[in-house]
Design an enzyme around this catalytic site. Structure first.
Site, PDB file in Angstrom:
ATOM      1  N   GLY A  12       0.777  -1.230   0.000  1.00 23.07           N
ATOM      2  CA  GLY A  12       0.000   0.000   0.000  1.00 23.07           C
ATOM      3  C   GLY A  12       0.809   1.280   0.000  1.00 23.07           C
ATOM      4  O   GLY A  12       0.374   2.276   0.578  1.00 23.07           O
ATOM      5  N   ASN A  14       1.299   3.088  -2.643  1.00 19.49           N
ATOM      6  CA  ASN A  14       0.491   4.013  -3.450  1.00 19.49           C
ATOM      7  C   ASN A  14      -0.687   4.541  -2.636  1.00 19.49           C
ATOM      8  O   ASN A  14      -1.022   5.724  -2.719  1.00 19.49           O
ATOM      9  CB  ASN A  14       0.010   3.330  -4.734  1.00 19.49           C
ATOM     10  CG  ASN A  14       1.099   3.270  -5.784  1.00 19.49           C
ATOM     11  OD1 ASN A  14       1.389   4.267  -6.446  1.00 19.49           O
ATOM     12  ND2 ASN A  14       1.736   2.122  -5.923  1.00 19.49           N
ATOM     13  N   LYS A  65     -16.528 -15.332  -8.503  1.00 20.60           N
ATOM     14  CA  LYS A  65     -16.080 -13.933  -8.444  1.00 20.60           C
ATOM     15  C   LYS A  65     -17.291 -13.002  -8.355  1.00 20.60           C
ATOM     16  O   LYS A  65     -17.295 -12.025  -7.623  1.00 20.60           O
ATOM     17  CB  LYS A  65     -15.270 -13.640  -9.714  1.00 20.60           C
ATOM     18  CG  LYS A  65     -14.499 -12.343  -9.680  1.00 20.60           C
ATOM     19  CD  LYS A  65     -13.819 -12.068 -11.010  1.00 20.60           C
ATOM     20  CE  LYS A  65     -12.622 -12.929 -11.261  1.00 20.60           C
ATOM     21  NZ  LYS A  65     -11.383 -12.393 -10.711  1.00 20.60           N
ATOM     22  N   MET A  90      -4.616  -7.565  -7.046  1.00 19.12           N
ATOM     23  CA  MET A  90      -4.083  -8.585  -7.951  1.00 19.12           C
ATOM     24  C   MET A  90      -5.155  -9.484  -8.567  1.00 19.12           C
ATOM     25  O   MET A  90      -4.913 -10.669  -8.788  1.00 19.12           O
ATOM     26  CB  MET A  90      -3.048  -9.446  -7.206  1.00 19.12           C
ATOM     27  CG  MET A  90      -1.894  -8.666  -6.626  1.00 19.12           C
ATOM     28  SD  MET A  90      -0.911  -7.830  -7.880  1.00 19.12           S
ATOM     29  CE  MET A  90      -0.001  -9.224  -8.524  1.00 19.12           C
ATOM     30  N   ARG A  91      -6.342  -8.938  -8.814  1.00 17.19           N
ATOM     31  CA  ARG A  91      -7.406  -9.777  -9.387  1.00 17.19           C
ATOM     32  C   ARG A  91      -8.048  -9.123 -10.588  1.00 17.19           C
ATOM     33  O   ARG A  91      -8.221  -7.912 -10.606  1.00 17.19           O
ATOM     34  CB  ARG A  91      -8.506 -10.009  -8.353  1.00 17.19           C
ATOM     35  CG  ARG A  91      -8.054 -10.944  -7.353  1.00 17.19           C
ATOM     36  CD  ARG A  91      -9.005 -11.336  -6.305  1.00 17.19           C
ATOM     37  NE  ARG A  91      -8.205 -12.148  -5.417  1.00 17.19           N
ATOM     38  CZ  ARG A  91      -7.962 -13.427  -5.608  1.00 17.19           C
ATOM     39  NH1 ARG A  91      -8.529 -14.074  -6.591  1.00 17.19           N
ATOM     40  NH2 ARG A  91      -7.170 -14.087  -4.789  1.00 17.19           N
ATOM     41  N   LEU A  92      -8.425  -9.973 -11.541  1.00 16.59           N
ATOM     42  CA  LEU A  92      -9.216  -9.470 -12.660  1.00 16.59           C
ATOM     43  C   LEU A  92     -10.616  -9.151 -12.168  1.00 16.59           C
ATOM     44  O   LEU A  92     -11.124  -9.806 -11.260  1.00 16.59           O
ATOM     45  CB  LEU A  92      -9.313 -10.535 -13.755  1.00 16.59           C
ATOM     46  CG  LEU A  92      -8.048 -10.815 -14.552  1.00 16.59           C
ATOM     47  CD1 LEU A  92      -8.306 -11.945 -15.541  1.00 16.59           C
ATOM     48  CD2 LEU A  92      -7.586  -9.574 -15.271  1.00 16.59           C
ATOM     49  N   ASN A 107      -6.292   1.562 -13.046  1.00 13.11           N
ATOM     50  CA  ASN A 107      -5.252   0.706 -12.456  1.00 13.11           C
ATOM     51  C   ASN A 107      -3.879   1.286 -12.774  1.00 13.11           C
ATOM     52  O   ASN A 107      -3.713   2.004 -13.758  1.00 13.11           O
ATOM     53  CB  ASN A 107      -5.364  -0.707 -13.056  1.00 13.11           C
ATOM     54  CG  ASN A 107      -4.338  -1.665 -12.478  1.00 13.11           C
ATOM     55  OD1 ASN A 107      -4.108  -1.682 -11.263  1.00 13.11           O
ATOM     56  ND2 ASN A 107      -3.701  -2.457 -13.325  1.00 13.11           N
ATOM     57  N   HIS A 109       0.150   0.006 -13.381  1.00  8.15           N
ATOM     58  CA  HIS A 109       0.918  -1.214 -13.660  1.00  8.15           C
ATOM     59  C   HIS A 109       2.387  -0.843 -13.881  1.00  8.15           C
ATOM     60  O   HIS A 109       2.679   0.130 -14.582  1.00  8.15           O
ATOM     61  CB  HIS A 109       0.344  -1.902 -14.906  1.00  8.15           C
ATOM     62  CG  HIS A 109       1.005  -3.205 -15.203  1.00  8.15           C
ATOM     63  ND1 HIS A 109       0.798  -4.337 -14.435  1.00  8.15           N
ATOM     64  CD2 HIS A 109       1.899  -3.563 -16.159  1.00  8.15           C
ATOM     65  CE1 HIS A 109       1.534  -5.329 -14.920  1.00  8.15           C
ATOM     66  NE2 HIS A 109       2.212  -4.880 -15.958  1.00  8.15           N
TER      67      HIS A 109
END
Ligand code: GRF
Length: 190
Positions: A12, A14, A65, A90-92, A107, A109
């Site tokens: 965390g 960010n 999900k 870390m999930r779609l 997001n 990256h």
């Protein structure tokens, strides 16, 4: 002022910088919810120490999900979040959140997308021997690290740098670029 939700799975850093930039007045926002899919992640205690509501869950406790995303969506809506900011989540995402927050999820990256999608982007780039690396901020869609690019920043890689040194450089860029982009988003400039 916009309420925002931050989704994170890890340390965390960010998150920390976004909070600092709210506290110092750079960002006109309020983090009203932190969503985390990893019990014990550092970001949870950070959010709690700032009195921010947290939604912590273990995806394995749900059949699908869609099941846990329905709960997340309800929380985001009841907290009146205008945007969802992924910061190391870390999930779609599935259609539940993507439809509920259409074009309102971004997001960050640690690569110059579309290169090096997915996990350990920095390691992937090092293995390739790339000479220029960078950071990308993008809208989120169904694909891993897909979605329209909003902002990118690159840097030249010094061949003597270790993985940790490169990661530190990436973070130093992320910490400035993410808040700058969030500010533009909240001001309707994106
Ligand atoms: C960042 O490098 C970000 O690009 C990636 O996950 C990392 C999260 O770092 N998506 P932190 O938890 O904010 O320190």
């Amino acid at each position: 002022m916009n309420n925002i939700a931050i989704f994170a799975s890890g340390t965390g850093t960010n998150f920390d910088v976004i909070i600092q930039n709210i506290e110092n007045g750079y960002l006109d926002a309020n983090v009203s919810l932190v969503v985390c899919d990893k019990l014990g992640a550092k970001v949870i205690e950070k959010a709690v120490s700032k009195n921010i509501e947290t939604l912590v869950f273990n995806p394995k406790d749900y059949e699908s999900k869609a099941d846990y995303e329905k709960i997340i969506l309800e929380k985001c809506l009841s907290n009146k979040c205008s945007y969802i900011i992924l910061a190391g989540y870390m999930r779609l995402l599935s259609d539940v959140l993507l439809d509920g927050y259409k074009d309102k999820i971004i997001n960050i990256h640690p690569s110059l997308l579309p290169a090096f999608k997915g996990k350990d982007a920095i390691g992937q780039a090092i293995n390739y021997g790339v000479k220029v690396m960078g950071v990308t901020i993008h809208f989120v869609n169904k694909e891993m690290d897909g979605g329209k690019i909003i902002a990118q920043e690159s840097f030249n890689v010094d061949p003597s740098w270790s993985h940790d040194e490169i990661e530190a450089k990436v973070h130093s860029i992320e910490h400035i670029l993410y808040s700058k982009t969030i500010k533009e988003l909240l001001e309707g400039k994106i």
